[in-house]
Design a protein around this motif. Structure first.
Motif, PDB file in Angstrom:
ATOM      1  N   LYS A 298       8.729   3.194  -3.137  1.00 34.60           N
ATOM      2  CA  LYS A 298       9.841   4.151  -3.180  1.00 34.60           C
ATOM      3  C   LYS A 298       9.820   4.956  -4.481  1.00 34.60           C
ATOM      4  CE  LYS A 298      14.926   4.240  -3.346  1.00 34.60           C
ATOM      5  NZ  LYS A 298      15.272   5.064  -2.152  1.00 34.60           N
ATOM      6  N   SER A 299       9.558   4.256  -5.585  1.00 42.57           N
ATOM      7  CA  SER A 299       9.593   4.903  -6.898  1.00 42.57           C
ATOM      8  C   SER A 299       8.257   5.482  -7.318  1.00 42.57           C
ATOM      9  CB  SER A 299      10.050   3.899  -7.957  1.00 42.57           C
ATOM     10  OG  SER A 299       9.104   2.841  -8.087  1.00 42.57           O
ATOM     11  N   GLY A 300       7.162   5.013  -6.693  1.00 46.35           N
ATOM     12  CA  GLY A 300       5.838   5.425  -7.119  1.00 46.35           C
ATOM     13  C   GLY A 300       5.433   4.813  -8.447  1.00 46.35           C
ATOM     14  N   LYS A 301       6.041   3.670  -8.780  1.00 50.03           N
ATOM     15  CA  LYS A 301       5.787   3.039 -10.073  1.00 50.03           C
ATOM     16  C   LYS A 301       5.357   1.585  -9.901  1.00 50.03           C
ATOM     17  CE  LYS A 301       9.324   5.830 -12.433  1.00 50.03           C
ATOM     18  NZ  LYS A 301      10.605   5.777 -13.187  1.00 50.03           N
ATOM     19  N   LEU A 302       4.561   1.120 -10.846  1.00 49.63           N
ATOM     20  CA  LEU A 302       4.197  -0.290 -10.989  1.00 49.63           C
ATOM     21  C   LEU A 302       3.431  -0.851  -9.803  1.00 49.63           C
ATOM     22  CD1 LEU A 302       7.458  -1.681 -12.664  1.00 49.63           C
ATOM     23  CD2 LEU A 302       5.459  -0.618 -13.724  1.00 49.63           C
ATOM     24  N   ILE A 303       2.671   0.006  -9.135  1.00 44.66           N
ATOM     25  CA  ILE A 303       1.847  -0.465  -8.022  1.00 44.66           C
ATOM     26  C   ILE A 303       0.459   0.172  -8.066  1.00 44.66           C
ATOM     27  CG2 ILE A 303       2.594   1.289  -6.353  1.00 44.66           C
ATOM     28  CD1 ILE A 303       2.739  -1.094  -4.278  1.00 44.66           C
ATOM     29  N   GLY A 304       0.050   0.628  -9.247  1.00 39.61           N
ATOM     30  CA  GLY A 304      -1.283   1.195  -9.417  1.00 39.61           C
ATOM     31  C   GLY A 304      -1.333   2.680  -9.103  1.00 39.61           C
ATOM     32  N   ALA A 305      -2.396   3.308  -9.574  1.00 37.86           N
ATOM     33  CA  ALA A 305      -2.556   4.751  -9.390  1.00 37.86           C
ATOM     34  C   ALA A 305      -3.475   5.114  -8.236  1.00 37.86           C
ATOM     35  CB  ALA A 305      -3.098   5.375 -10.689  1.00 37.86           C
ATOM     36  N   THR A 306      -4.184   4.129  -7.680  1.00 36.39           N
ATOM     37  CA  THR A 306      -5.114   4.371  -6.579  1.00 36.39           C
ATOM     38  C   THR A 306      -4.861   3.340  -5.479  1.00 36.39           C
ATOM     39  OG1 THR A 306      -6.815   2.864  -7.404  1.00 36.39           O
ATOM     40  CG2 THR A 306      -6.848   5.152  -8.244  1.00 36.39           C
ATOM     41  N   PRO A 307      -5.357   3.581  -4.265  1.00 34.42           N
ATOM     42  CA  PRO A 307      -5.209   2.564  -3.212  1.00 34.42           C
ATOM     43  C   PRO A 307      -5.803   1.219  -3.605  1.00 34.42           C
ATOM     44  CG  PRO A 307      -5.804   4.669  -2.237  1.00 34.42           C
ATOM     45  CD  PRO A 307      -5.898   4.852  -3.728  1.00 34.42           C
ATOM     46  N   ALA A 308      -6.941   1.235  -4.275  1.00 30.75           N
ATOM     47  CA  ALA A 308      -7.561  -0.024  -4.689  1.00 30.75           C
ATOM     48  C   ALA A 308      -6.662  -0.781  -5.659  1.00 30.75           C
ATOM     49  CB  ALA A 308      -8.919   0.240  -5.320  1.00 30.75           C
ATOM     50  N   GLU A 309      -6.058  -0.063  -6.605  1.00 35.79           N
ATOM     51  CA  GLU A 309      -5.160  -0.696  -7.567  1.00 35.79           C
ATOM     52  C   GLU A 309      -3.899  -1.207  -6.877  1.00 35.79           C
ATOM     53  OE1 GLU A 309      -4.508   2.266 -10.538  1.00 35.79           O
ATOM     54  OE2 GLU A 309      -6.469   1.974 -11.477  1.00 35.79           O
ATOM     55  N   LYS A 310      -3.436  -0.467  -5.886  1.00 32.36           N
ATOM     56  CA  LYS A 310      -2.257  -0.894  -5.129  1.00 32.36           C
ATOM     57  C   LYS A 310      -2.496  -2.243  -4.468  1.00 32.36           C
ATOM     58  CE  LYS A 310       0.306   0.307  -0.912  1.00 32.36           C
ATOM     59  NZ  LYS A 310       0.562   1.342   0.113  1.00 32.36           N
ATOM     60  N   TYR A 311      -3.614  -2.367  -3.793  1.00 34.35           N
ATOM     61  CA  TYR A 311      -3.864  -3.619  -3.081  1.00 34.35           C
ATOM     62  C   TYR A 311      -4.236  -4.760  -4.011  1.00 34.35           C
ATOM     63  CZ  TYR A 311      -3.191  -1.108   1.210  1.00 34.35           C
ATOM     64  OH  TYR A 311      -2.615  -0.377   2.217  1.00 34.35           O
ATOM     65  N   GLU A 312      -4.761  -4.440  -5.180  1.00 35.33           N
ATOM     66  CA  GLU A 312      -4.990  -5.489  -6.171  1.00 35.33           C
ATOM     67  C   GLU A 312      -3.655  -6.063  -6.637  1.00 35.33           C
ATOM     68  OE1 GLU A 312      -7.322  -6.384 -10.371  1.00 35.33           O
ATOM     69  OE2 GLU A 312      -6.894  -4.310  -9.804  1.00 35.33           O
ATOM     70  N   ALA A 313      -2.684  -5.181  -6.880  1.00 37.43           N
ATOM     71  CA  ALA A 313      -1.356  -5.654  -7.290  1.00 37.43           C
ATOM     72  C   ALA A 313      -0.714  -6.480  -6.184  1.00 37.43           C
ATOM     73  CB  ALA A 313      -0.476  -4.464  -7.663  1.00 37.43           C
ATOM     74  N   ILE A 314      -0.785  -5.992  -4.952  1.00 35.68           N
ATOM     75  CA  ILE A 314      -0.193  -6.721  -3.828  1.00 35.68           C
ATOM     76  C   ILE A 314      -0.872  -8.074  -3.646  1.00 35.68           C
ATOM     77  CG2 ILE A 314       0.079  -6.712  -1.317  1.00 35.68           C
ATOM     78  CD1 ILE A 314       0.526  -3.689  -1.480  1.00 35.68           C
ATOM     79  N   GLN A 315      -2.169  -8.106  -3.865  1.00 36.68           N
ATOM     80  CA  GLN A 315      -2.917  -9.368  -3.767  1.00 36.68           C
ATOM     81  C   GLN A 315      -2.320 -10.437  -4.673  1.00 36.68           C
ATOM     82  OE1 GLN A 315      -7.486  -9.716  -4.232  1.00 36.68           O
ATOM     83  NE2 GLN A 315      -6.712  -9.568  -6.313  1.00 36.68           N
ATOM     84  N   TRP A 316      -1.989 -10.059  -5.907  1.00 38.74           N
ATOM     85  CA  TRP A 316      -1.450 -11.024  -6.855  1.00 38.74           C
ATOM     86  C   TRP A 316       0.016 -11.338  -6.572  1.00 38.74           C
ATOM     87  CZ3 TRP A 316      -4.207 -14.132  -9.796  1.00 38.74           C
ATOM     88  CH2 TRP A 316      -5.536 -13.791 -10.050  1.00 38.74           C
ATOM     89  N   VAL A 317       0.732 -10.402  -5.973  1.00 41.42           N
ATOM     90  CA  VAL A 317       2.086 -10.727  -5.506  1.00 41.42           C
ATOM     91  C   VAL A 317       2.000 -11.831  -4.452  1.00 41.42           C
ATOM     92  CG1 VAL A 317       4.110  -9.874  -4.255  1.00 41.42           C
ATOM     93  CG2 VAL A 317       3.079  -8.467  -6.043  1.00 41.42           C
ATOM     94  N   MET A 318       1.042 -11.699  -3.534  1.00 37.84           N
ATOM     95  CA  MET A 318       0.872 -12.719  -2.507  1.00 37.84           C
ATOM     96  C   MET A 318       0.432 -14.056  -3.114  1.00 37.84           C
ATOM     97  SD  MET A 318       1.766 -11.200   0.252  1.00 37.84           S
ATOM     98  CE  MET A 318       2.875 -10.172  -0.737  1.00 37.84           C
ATOM     99  N   PHE A 319      -0.367 -14.002  -4.161  1.00 35.39           N
ATOM    100  CA  PHE A 319      -0.778 -15.216  -4.887  1.00 35.39           C
ATOM    101  C   PHE A 319       0.453 -15.952  -5.400  1.00 35.39           C
ATOM    102  CE2 PHE A 319      -1.743 -16.998  -9.133  1.00 35.39           C
ATOM    103  CZ  PHE A 319      -2.745 -17.897  -8.829  1.00 35.39           C
ATOM    104  N   GLN A 320       1.400 -15.203  -5.906  1.00 36.19           N
ATOM    105  CA  GLN A 320       2.641 -15.832  -6.369  1.00 36.19           C
ATOM    106  C   GLN A 320       3.468 -16.356  -5.204  1.00 36.19           C
ATOM    107  OE1 GLN A 320       6.229 -14.339  -6.174  1.00 36.19           O
ATOM    108  NE2 GLN A 320       6.520 -16.533  -6.505  1.00 36.19           N
ATOM    109  N   MET A 321       3.620 -15.534  -4.178  1.00 34.51           N
ATOM    110  CA  MET A 321       4.480 -15.916  -3.055  1.00 34.51           C
ATOM    111  C   MET A 321       3.960 -17.159  -2.335  1.00 34.51           C
ATOM    112  SD  MET A 321       6.977 -13.659  -2.975  1.00 34.51           S
ATOM    113  CE  MET A 321       7.635 -13.800  -1.328  1.00 34.51           C
ATOM    114  N   GLY A 322       2.645 -17.234  -2.173  1.00 38.34           N
ATOM    115  CA  GLY A 322       2.068 -18.341  -1.422  1.00 38.34           C
ATOM    116  C   GLY A 322       1.685 -19.540  -2.256  1.00 38.34           C
TER     117      GLY A 322
END
Length: 234
Positions: free
Chosen positions: A100-124
């Motif tokens: 929504k904000s366009g912040k804190l999720i990387g500047a490229t698709p690859a960076e976005k999914y790297e961040a999400i990957q580590w969010v899932m590492f925490q969640m799981g």
């Protein structure tokens, strides 16, 4: 657009300003992820204290927002296409607010999914394992004489922390740049003090993780968000 005031939760936790995002939470490791994120991105919001008692989280009003009866949850009056959005699960909320904000999720698709990957590492992993270790150390589980449950979670917590220690070698933040990955992970590291499990996981043998948590806690947005909403006075 459906108004926040039309939602059943508004009967118990009334919005003072229905034009801004509403946060329903409690300052636990999962709860503060969202308040920290909101402070970091500067999005106006209103925080409602939802205690962990059944009277709150199992109330019909809260269950209408989160049928899983867990904090945090949000209602955003200005979601995609101008529609009201309600969400539960802290990881999903972090991703939503980042997009929504366009912040804190990387500047490229690859960076976005790297961040999400580590969010899932925490969640799981990080959240469930550190939480269970806390349960079998500080809370009711500590009364169980069989050592195997605590040893299981202790060993897995140590393994996950070793993963983080290696990932943080030569970098300040989990993916290099500060992101939702850090907002997901660091509050759970901070909870080790509360759970009284630092010694069990070998905290002093994790210099990268130690320095990382100090950097995280020094951020102004973290210092405000980590206590939002405020706990009730004893």
């Amino acid at each position: 657009m459906t108004s926040i005031t039309d939602h059943p939760i508004n009967r118990r936790w009334a919005a003072a300003d229905s034009s801004i995002l509403q946060l329903y939470s409690f300052p636990t490791p999962n709860g503060v992820k969202v308040s920290i994120m909101l402070e970091e991105i500067g999005l106006p919001y209103e925080a409602h204290l939802v205690t962990l008692s059944d009277a709150d989280v199992r109330s019909p009003e809260f269950l209408a927002l989160n049928p899983n009866n867990k904090i945090p949850a949000i209602i955003d009056p200005y979601g995609p296409d101008g529609e009201t959005v309600s969400l539960f699960e802290s990881g999903a909320i972090l991703i939503y607010l980042a997009e929504k904000s366009g912040k804190l999720i990387g500047a490229t698709p690859a960076e976005k999914y790297e961040a999400i990957q580590w969010v899932m590492f925490q969640m799981g992993g990080v959240g469930p394992m550190l939480g269970q270790l806390g349960y079998f150390t500080k809370f009711a589980g500590s009364e169980i004489e069989d050592p195997r449950p605590r040893e299981r979670y202790q060993n897995e917590a140590k393994r996950l922390l070793a993963v983080l220690e290696k990932q943080l070698e030569g970098r300040d933040w989990i993916t290099g740049s500060y992101s939702i990955a850090d907002i997901a992970i660091a509050p759970w590291l901070n909870a080790l003090e509360y759970y009284q499990t630092k010694e069990l996981v070998g905290w002093t043998d994790l210099p990268n993780v130690n320095a990382y948590l100090e950097r995280f806690l020094a951020r102004p947005a973290v210092q405000k968000g980590i206590n939002t909403p405020s706990r009730p006075e004893a």
